[in-house]
Design a protein around this motif. Structure first.
Motif, PDB file in Angstrom:
ATOM      1  N   SER A   1       0.558  -1.287  -0.066  1.00  0.00           N
ATOM      2  CA  SER A   1      -0.024   0.079  -0.032  1.00  0.00           C
ATOM      3  C   SER A   1       0.828   1.339  -0.058  1.00  0.00           C
ATOM      4  N   PHE A   2       1.800   1.368   0.715  1.00  0.00           N
ATOM      5  CA  PHE A   2       2.850   2.300   0.801  1.00  0.00           C
ATOM      6  C   PHE A   2       3.579   2.626  -0.694  1.00  0.00           C
ATOM      7  N   VAL A   3       3.921   1.489  -1.346  1.00  0.00           N
ATOM      8  CA  VAL A   3       4.505   1.696  -2.403  1.00  0.00           C
ATOM      9  C   VAL A   3       3.338   2.478  -3.341  1.00  0.00           C
ATOM     10  N   HIS A   4       2.223   1.925  -3.345  1.00  0.00           N
ATOM     11  CA  HIS A   4       0.961   2.336  -4.367  1.00  0.00           C
ATOM     12  C   HIS A   4       0.882   4.276  -3.968  1.00  0.00           C
ATOM     13  N   PHE A   5       1.061   4.422  -2.794  1.00  0.00           N
ATOM     14  CA  PHE A   5       0.985   5.892  -2.258  1.00  0.00           C
ATOM     15  C   PHE A   5       2.268   6.494  -2.775  1.00  0.00           C
ATOM     16  N   VAL A   6       3.627   6.223  -2.732  1.00  0.00           N
ATOM     17  CA  VAL A   6       4.652   6.730  -3.392  1.00  0.00           C
ATOM     18  C   VAL A   6       4.451   6.983  -4.775  1.00  0.00           C
ATOM     19  N   ASP A   7       4.046   6.155  -5.427  1.00  0.00           N
ATOM     20  CA  ASP A   7       3.546   6.094  -7.017  1.00  0.00           C
ATOM     21  C   ASP A   7       2.699   7.352  -7.243  1.00  0.00           C
ATOM     22  N   ARG A   8       1.661   7.652  -6.333  1.00  0.00           N
ATOM     23  CA  ARG A   8       0.487   8.364  -6.410  1.00  0.00           C
ATOM     24  C   ARG A   8       1.182   9.677  -6.210  1.00  0.00           C
ATOM     25  N   ILE A   9       2.190   9.946  -5.370  1.00  0.00           N
ATOM     26  CA  ILE A   9       2.888  10.955  -4.915  1.00  0.00           C
ATOM     27  C   ILE A   9       3.553  11.584  -6.105  1.00  0.00           C
ATOM     28  N   GLN A  10       4.516  10.751  -6.694  1.00  0.00           N
ATOM     29  CA  GLN A  10       5.317  10.887  -7.635  1.00  0.00           C
ATOM     30  C   GLN A  10       4.557  11.665  -8.948  1.00  0.00           C
ATOM     31  N   ALA A  11       3.140  10.856  -9.322  1.00  0.00           N
ATOM     32  CA  ALA A  11       2.322  11.555 -10.428  1.00  0.00           C
ATOM     33  C   ALA A  11       1.544  12.999  -9.803  1.00  0.00           C
ATOM     34  N   SER A  12       1.138  12.847  -8.710  1.00  0.00           N
ATOM     35  CA  SER A  12       0.518  14.165  -8.104  1.00  0.00           C
ATOM     36  C   SER A  12       1.279  15.358  -7.951  1.00  0.00           C
ATOM     37  N   TYR A  13       2.629  15.112  -7.958  1.00  0.00           N
ATOM     38  CA  TYR A  13       3.295  16.223  -7.545  1.00  0.00           C
ATOM     39  C   TYR A  13       4.269  16.674  -8.737  1.00  0.00           C
ATOM     40  N   SER A  14       4.116  15.857  -9.736  1.00  0.00           N
ATOM     41  CA  SER A  14       4.943  16.074 -10.955  1.00  0.00           C
ATOM     42  C   SER A  14       6.435  16.021 -10.704  1.00  0.00           C
ATOM     43  N   LEU A  15       6.935  15.003  -9.974  1.00  0.00           N
ATOM     44  CA  LEU A  15       8.138  14.895  -9.749  1.00  0.00           C
ATOM     45  C   LEU A  15       8.953  14.100 -10.758  1.00  0.00           C
TER      46      LEU A  15
ATOM     47  N   ASP B   1      27.297   0.855  -0.239  1.00  0.00           N
ATOM     48  CA  ASP B   1      26.462   0.482  -1.269  1.00  0.00           C
ATOM     49  C   ASP B   1      24.944   0.930  -0.935  1.00  0.00           C
ATOM     50  N   ILE B   2      23.979   0.754  -1.537  1.00  0.00           N
ATOM     51  CA  ILE B   2      22.698   1.358  -1.256  1.00  0.00           C
ATOM     52  C   ILE B   2      21.776   0.425  -1.568  1.00  0.00           C
ATOM     53  N   VAL B   3      20.727  -0.015  -0.748  1.00  0.00           N
ATOM     54  CA  VAL B   3      19.386  -0.964  -0.590  1.00  0.00           C
ATOM     55  C   VAL B   3      18.593  -0.202  -1.089  1.00  0.00           C
ATOM     56  N   PHE B   4      17.567  -1.013  -1.959  1.00  0.00           N
ATOM     57  CA  PHE B   4      16.516  -0.056  -2.822  1.00  0.00           C
ATOM     58  C   PHE B   4      15.612  -0.457  -2.052  1.00  0.00           C
ATOM     59  N   ILE B   5      14.481   0.477  -1.688  1.00  0.00           N
ATOM     60  CA  ILE B   5      13.370   0.153  -0.885  1.00  0.00           C
ATOM     61  C   ILE B   5      12.383   0.295  -1.775  1.00  0.00           C
ATOM     62  N   THR B   6      11.786   1.473  -2.200  1.00  0.00           N
ATOM     63  CA  THR B   6      10.919   1.628  -3.324  1.00  0.00           C
ATOM     64  C   THR B   6      10.889   3.148  -4.249  1.00  0.00           C
ATOM     65  N   SER B   7      10.415   3.321  -5.050  1.00  0.00           N
ATOM     66  CA  SER B   7      10.266   4.806  -5.499  1.00  0.00           C
ATOM     67  C   SER B   7       8.963   4.991  -6.531  1.00  0.00           C
ATOM     68  N   GLY B   8       8.892   5.986  -6.951  1.00  0.00           N
ATOM     69  CA  GLY B   8       7.504   6.358  -7.659  1.00  0.00           C
ATOM     70  C   GLY B   8       7.314   5.545  -8.787  1.00  0.00           C
ATOM     71  N   TYR B   9       8.410   5.083  -9.491  1.00  0.00           N
ATOM     72  CA  TYR B   9       8.490   4.242 -10.770  1.00  0.00           C
ATOM     73  C   TYR B   9       8.050   2.834 -10.478  1.00  0.00           C
ATOM     74  N   VAL B  10       8.086   2.226  -9.259  1.00  0.00           N
ATOM     75  CA  VAL B  10       8.027   0.882  -9.108  1.00  0.00           C
ATOM     76  C   VAL B  10       6.943   0.240 -10.117  1.00  0.00           C
ATOM     77  N   GLU B  11       5.660   0.718  -9.828  1.00  0.00           N
ATOM     78  CA  GLU B  11       4.354   0.043 -10.203  1.00  0.00           C
ATOM     79  C   GLU B  11       4.495   0.015 -11.890  1.00  0.00           C
ATOM     80  N   ARG B  12       4.978   1.187 -12.115  1.00  0.00           N
ATOM     81  CA  ARG B  12       4.997   1.267 -13.770  1.00  0.00           C
ATOM     82  C   ARG B  12       6.146   0.685 -14.331  1.00  0.00           C
ATOM     83  N   GLN B  13       7.122   0.642 -13.634  1.00  0.00           N
ATOM     84  CA  GLN B  13       8.354  -0.583 -14.093  1.00  0.00           C
ATOM     85  C   GLN B  13       7.847  -1.961 -14.187  1.00  0.00           C
ATOM     86  N   ARG B  14       6.933  -2.171 -13.153  1.00  0.00           N
ATOM     87  CA  ARG B  14       6.466  -3.765 -13.199  1.00  0.00           C
ATOM     88  C   ARG B  14       5.502  -3.877 -14.295  1.00  0.00           C
ATOM     89  N   ARG B  15       5.146  -2.820 -14.941  1.00  0.00           N
ATOM     90  CA  ARG B  15       4.192  -3.157 -15.971  1.00  0.00           C
ATOM     91  C   ARG B  15       5.052  -2.904 -17.195  1.00  0.00           C
TER      92      ARG B  15
END
Length: 488
Positions: free
Chosen positions: A80-94, A110-124
């Motif tokens: 649910s948080f991943v989906h929220f971040v994706d909406r934030i990405q689109a809603s605020y034109s980031l 190194d850097i561990v990836f957690i999530t981003s605003g692109y995750v759901e669209r990249q999965r598609r």
């Protein structure tokens, strides 16, 4: 009488000076306007990005993220948080928003990836980032240039607030420069846990700033040219032409002075000028005339000049004294009484206390957010806020003297009806401010906010005026705390 030709005419000098002034004013106005505009745009971007990061941070559940990283499995809450971040990405034109966790192990960063605003669209299957599709727990340090991961880790570990900078970005569709922010989220033990990074494309700012600079430069040149053209015409009408007439009259007067016996008909003015223009010609003519009439009018002119000078000095001294007396007690911005007038009023109240007259109170009023208004909209708008608050205070406490004792501080000496009805007046003051705050027709600097506190003299507990002042001041700051708590 024929006109003389001058080697250095005043009209030519005025024209050259005005042309130079047009270019100087246009340049200064353009640069100042551009700087203010650019700074304002960046402040808006920082405020926008800061709000986005704070919003995302408020939804971060560190315990859930730790559990998901440990099990390498996304929980329902995390999805649910991943989906929220994706909406934030689109809603605020980031152009980007990424949550990650930098770390160091065996001397390697190194850097561990957690999530981003692109995750759901990249999965598609969409290619919209320089990074390949990443999943929870993937290492993403290899996608950064050498040395960058180490710098990210050190900033993450220190975590001194939000850090803004300009950075290049690239997506599957476009490249450009992003104005980005990085913010460290700490766990309950004060340890850095999650790094939130977000960015907005800055190309738009650069285009707008170039257009703004061009527009303001052209406008400044046109406006300055129009204004100075009127000034030139005024100078010609009010200075050059009268001077030329004086010169011609002086030449004629020189001839008349050779035979005129009545000094009352002669006006003498001598000045030494070496400028090569009309003033020099006038000085030469009047100097020649003065050689003929000096013996006739020397004493009369000296006496007249002395008397006239004394009368003029007396009038000027009296006028200045009256002006200084008014300026000494009047606030130049608001028109009400200032700190000097307040100090005199305090002396009177202290004398009244000593004589047993103790029916007075003090109301302290302080304007909120003046620094924010000055930084965002400029000091001119901040002055408007001060004036608006002053007008409201004077309208509410119409039967008591109001003083401006500081930049955004006002004091009301409660008297008469205001002293008796202070509780209802304070409620009215707060109500008026609430009405102003929700009035959408007002500009931001017109939506004033202020805190008020008051205290009445109590002969049982107050030994001096200062004790009443302190209680009123404390009440005002207590009101500020309440207002801050309600906003939060």
């Amino acid at each position: 009488m024929s006109m003389r030709k001058y080697k250095n005419p005043l009209s030519r000098n005025l024209f050259i000076g005005c042309i130079a002034l047009v270019f100087l004013l246009s340049t200064v106005i353009s640069l100042i306007g551009f700087y203010i505009f650019r700074k304002g745009m960046y402040v808006q971007y920082e405020s926008h990005l800061g709000d986005v990061v704070k919003l995302v941070e408020s939804y971060v559940d560190l315990e859930d993220i730790d559990a998901c990283l440990e099990t390498d499995t996304e929980s329902e809450k995390f999805s649910s948080f991943v989906h929220f971040v994706d909406r934030i990405q689109a809603s605020y034109s980031l152009d980007s928003i990424i949550l990650s966790r930098p770390f160091i192990k065996d001397g390697k960063y190194d850097i561990v990836f957690i999530t981003s605003g692109y995750v759901e669209r990249q999965r598609r299957g969409e290619q919209i980032s320089v990074f390949p599709p990443l999943n929870l727990g993937d290492m993403m340090g290899k996608y950064f240039p050498p040395g960058v991961v180490e710098r990210i880790y050190k900033d993450f570990e220190v975590g001194h607030g939000m850090k803004f900078n300009e950075t290049p970005y690239s997506t599957g569709k476009e490249k450009g420069v992003s104005y980005s922010v990085a913010h460290t989220v700490f766990d309950s033990h004060g340890n850095p846990s999650v790094l939130i990074s977000a960015g907005m494309p800055i190309n738009f700012i650069h285009v707008v700033m170039r257009q703004y600079l061009l527009g303001i430069t052209i406008t400044a040149i046109i406006v300055c040219a129009i204004v100075l053209s009127f000034i030139i015409r005024w100078l010609k009408s009010r200075i050059l032409r009268p001077l030329n007439s004086i010169e011609v009259a002086a030449r004629a007067l020189e001839e008349k002075c050779r035979t005129e016996k009545d000094p009352e008909k002669i006006i003498l003015s001598i000045s030494k000028i070496e400028s090569g223009d009309e003033f020099e010609s006038m000085a030469e003519t009047l100097t020649s005339m003065s050689e003929i009439v000096r013996n006739f009018i020397r004493d009369a002119i000296k006496s007249a000049v002395k008397v006239d000078s004394l009368e003029r000095n007396l009038d000027e001294t009296q006028h200045k004294a009256e002006q200084l007396e008014q300026l000494a007690i009047k606030d130049s911005l608001t028109g009400i009484r200032n700190k000097t007038a307040y100090d005199e009023e305090v002396k009177k109240i202290i004398s009244e206390i000593e004589n047993g007259n103790t029916e007075f109170g003090i109301a302290m009023i302080d304007l909120n957010f003046l620094k924010r208004i000055n930084d965002t909209f400029g000091h001119e708008k901040g002055n408007i806020s001060i004036i608006k608050l002053c007008q409201l205070v004077c309208a509410i406490f119409s039967h008591s003297p109001v003083f401006r004792i500081g930049g955004d501080e006002f004091v009301v000496i409660l008297r008469n009806r205001d002293y008796k009805n202070v509780d209802s007046l304070v409620r009215q003051f707060n109500f008026e401010l609430e009405e102003i705050s929700v009035n959408e027709e007002l500009e931001p600097w017109e939506k004033i906010s202020g805190a008020i506190g008051y205290a009445k003299f109590d002969k049982e507990s107050d030994s001096s005026y200062d004790s009443v002042f302190r209680r009123a001041d404390e009440a005002m700051y207590e009101r500020k705390k309440q207002m801050k708590a309600m906003r939060e």
